[in-house]
Design a protein around this motif. Structure first.
Motif, PDB file in Angstrom:
ATOM      1  N   GLY A   1       0.821  -1.208   0.000  1.00  0.00           N
ATOM      2  CA  GLY A   1       0.000   0.000   0.000  1.00  0.00           C
ATOM      3  C   GLY A   1       0.853   1.255   0.000  1.00  0.00           C
ATOM      4  O   GLY A   1       0.566   2.225  -0.714  1.00  0.00           O
TER       5      GLY A   1
ATOM      6  N   LYS B   1       2.361   1.655  -3.430  1.00  0.00           N
ATOM      7  CA  LYS B   1       1.398   2.161  -4.428  1.00  0.00           C
ATOM      8  C   LYS B   1       1.186   3.666  -4.271  1.00  0.00           C
ATOM      9  O   LYS B   1       1.086   4.400  -5.262  1.00  0.00           O
ATOM     10  CB  LYS B   1       0.067   1.437  -4.297  1.00  0.00           C
ATOM     11  N   ARG B   2       1.123   4.138  -3.026  1.00  0.00           N
ATOM     12  CA  ARG B   2       0.910   5.566  -2.818  1.00  0.00           C
ATOM     13  C   ARG B   2       2.110   6.389  -3.283  1.00  0.00           C
ATOM     14  O   ARG B   2       1.941   7.493  -3.804  1.00  0.00           O
ATOM     15  CB  ARG B   2       0.628   5.843  -1.345  1.00  0.00           C
ATOM     16  N   ARG B   3       3.316   5.857  -3.102  1.00  0.00           N
ATOM     17  CA  ARG B   3       4.505   6.618  -3.473  1.00  0.00           C
ATOM     18  C   ARG B   3       4.911   6.416  -4.929  1.00  0.00           C
ATOM     19  O   ARG B   3       5.544   7.296  -5.516  1.00  0.00           O
ATOM     20  CB  ARG B   3       5.661   6.243  -2.543  1.00  0.00           C
TER      21      ARG B   3
ATOM     22  N   PRO C   1       2.596   5.271  -7.784  1.00  0.00           N
ATOM     23  CA  PRO C   1       1.293   4.765  -8.239  1.00  0.00           C
ATOM     24  C   PRO C   1       1.333   4.073  -9.601  1.00  0.00           C
ATOM     25  O   PRO C   1       0.426   3.317  -9.923  1.00  0.00           O
ATOM     26  CB  PRO C   1       0.415   6.022  -8.283  1.00  0.00           C
TER      27      PRO C   1
END
Length: 474
Positions: A141, A144-146, A148
């Motif tokens: 997670g 994915k945020r850093r 994308p």
């Protein structure tokens, strides 16, 4: 005592004090030329040092960049803090199952660029391999945020979502990925069709398609090409909500229609094709579609197919003037070298006996003329029927021929308007032939009807005109 103020008096004493010693010249300060020379050498040395540092920096960067993919350890020798080299080396250690070294390199890459999510991805792989799925999901997670757009991260999260049957997460991930990487659509199409067998997933996918995402057309095209359960493909197409136009012409239904015809699922294909017709066009359904030529042929499905190429002839569907006042099909020849392609329509007649009929004429038609024929659409193209030839000058007149469709190996047939060749090679022709009111009707109650038992459309009854040819097409 001399009290005079001359040169030898007080003034002369003052002059003696002001006169410099030595050679009589005034004393000078440090040389300006020597100061400038020293500064110049200092600046030159500084510039040379800077150039050497810059050159070394460029050299090490170049060597590291050249080795980062092929030999990450060599790249790290030149640049110990190179982020890409650290990541590649960590990937290499993961492949070699050296978990401790892979984790250490990933942490060093994390320090080199704290905003990069890929080091977290490698740590997540390690946690997943150790069975700590909760920690792995948390790290994925963060990755994915850093980062994308990192495909491996999103694919792993997609794998988790599919296993957990978290379909909203599945479609969020797939929607994002297919938007940023349209080339990935074919990769995901098969998996989406598989999970869409679950009614809950199919409902979510239908809702997503109803929003008309930019990848919708490409996704449906990829689905139509899948080597998978045909019924699953039919189900997904049925759930899409609307039949949208394609960029290259036609509609999405054509994608499904072409697939069903490739699978030889003729009944499904016929129903799909009917769904593409307007209400007015459906009134022309029958064992032959639009035998009165009221609509311009589309060439799709079970419609008339007019030749798109060839030379020495022309084919037109249009209105004829008085006294006939009806639409007709006209084939005209211009006397040029002939490369003829037949007008044709795919039929779907069940086993039984039938009567083919219509109206036609010929005007100055040279050679051996033209005729209608019907043959089974199989590898052998077995002929079932052939009408009389229209040749020379023949008035507007009815014609009819009986034929029978066998019970085996003839699920579909081709109806064609072809040349009546009395020689092996077609010769240039002149003149024209005109036809209309073309129908096929079943002749006996004992013979089975079409595959739709006569429930789709009806057959037009022939009515002879006044025997005069229609006016030429304008």
């Amino acid at each position: 005592m001399n009290f005079s103020l001359g040169r030898n008096g007080t003034d002369s004493q003052r002059d003696d004090r002001d006169r410099p010693e030595g050679n009589g010249r005034p004393e000078r300060g440090p040389s300006r030329r020597g100061t400038r020379g020293t500064s110049w050498w200092i600046a030159l040395i500084a510039l040379q040092s800077l150039a050497l540092f810059a050159g070394w920096r460029v050299l090490t960067l170049g060597l590291a960049a050249a080795a980062v993919d092929s030999d990450p350890r060599a790249a790290l020798y030149w640049r110990p803090g190179d982020r890409e080299a650290l990541l590649d080396a960590s990937d290499e250690m993961l492949r070699k199952r050296d978990v401790a070294m892979a984790a250490a390199l990933a942490r060093r890459a994390m320090i080199a660029d704290p905003l990069d999510g890929r080091p977290y991805r490698n740590l997540a792989y390690i946690a997943d391999a150790a069975g700590d799925r909760a920690r792995a999901k948390a790290l994925f997670g963060i990755a994915k945020r850093r980062s994308p757009r990192d495909v491996p991260t999103r694919d792993k999260l997609l794998e988790y979502a599919v296993k957990d049957e978290d379909y909203p997460a599945v479609f969020r991930l797939v929607d994002f990925q297919m938007r940023i990487q349209p080339q990935s659509i074919a990769t995901y199409a098969g998996g989406l069709v598989a999970i869409a067998q679950d009614p809950k997933a199919l409902k979510l996918l239908s809702g997503l398609l109803a929003k008309r995402p930019p990848w919708r057309e490409y996704f449906l095209g990829a689905v139509a090409d899948l080597d998978t359960d045909p019924e699953a493909i039919d189900s997904l197409f049925a759930s899409r909500g609307s039949d949208e136009p394609l960029r290259g012409g036609g509609t999405e239904a054509d994608l499904l229609l072409q697939r069903q015809m490739r699978d030889a699922r003729w009944s499904n294909a016929y129903i799909t094709w009917i769904g593409t017709l307007t209400k007015a066009q459906r009134s022309a359904l029958g064992n032959i579609y639009d035998g009165d030529f009221r609509f311009q042929p589309s060439g799709r499905g079970f419609d008339w197919q007019l030749p798109a190429d060839g030379t020495g002839y022309d084919v037109v569907v249009g209105s004829a003037g008085k006294p006939v006042n009806r639409n007709v099909l006209e084939v005209s020849f211009d006397g040029l070298p002939l490369d003829y392609r037949p007008v044709r329509q795919r039929l779907i007649l069940g086993p039984g006996r039938y009567r083919f009929a219509g109206m036609g004429l010929a005007t100055g038609l040279s050679g051996d003329g033209m005729y209608w024929d019907i043959a089974c659409e199989d590898g052998q193209q077995r002929p079932l029927m052939q009408t009389k030839a229209f040749v020379g000058d023949m008035p507007w007149q009815p014609f009819a021929t009986e034929f029978e469709v066998p019970a085996e190996a003839c699920p579909t047939q081709w109806l064609q308007l072809d040349l009546a060749l009395g020689r092996l090679e077609p010769q240039p022709m002149e003149g024209s032939a005109v036809f209309s009111g073309v129908t096929i009707s079943r002749t006996g109650d004992a013979a089975p009807a079409s595959v739709f038992n006569g429930r789709v459309g009806g057959d037009t009854q022939l009515s002879s005109a006044n025997g005069k040819p229609p006016a030429r097409l304008q």
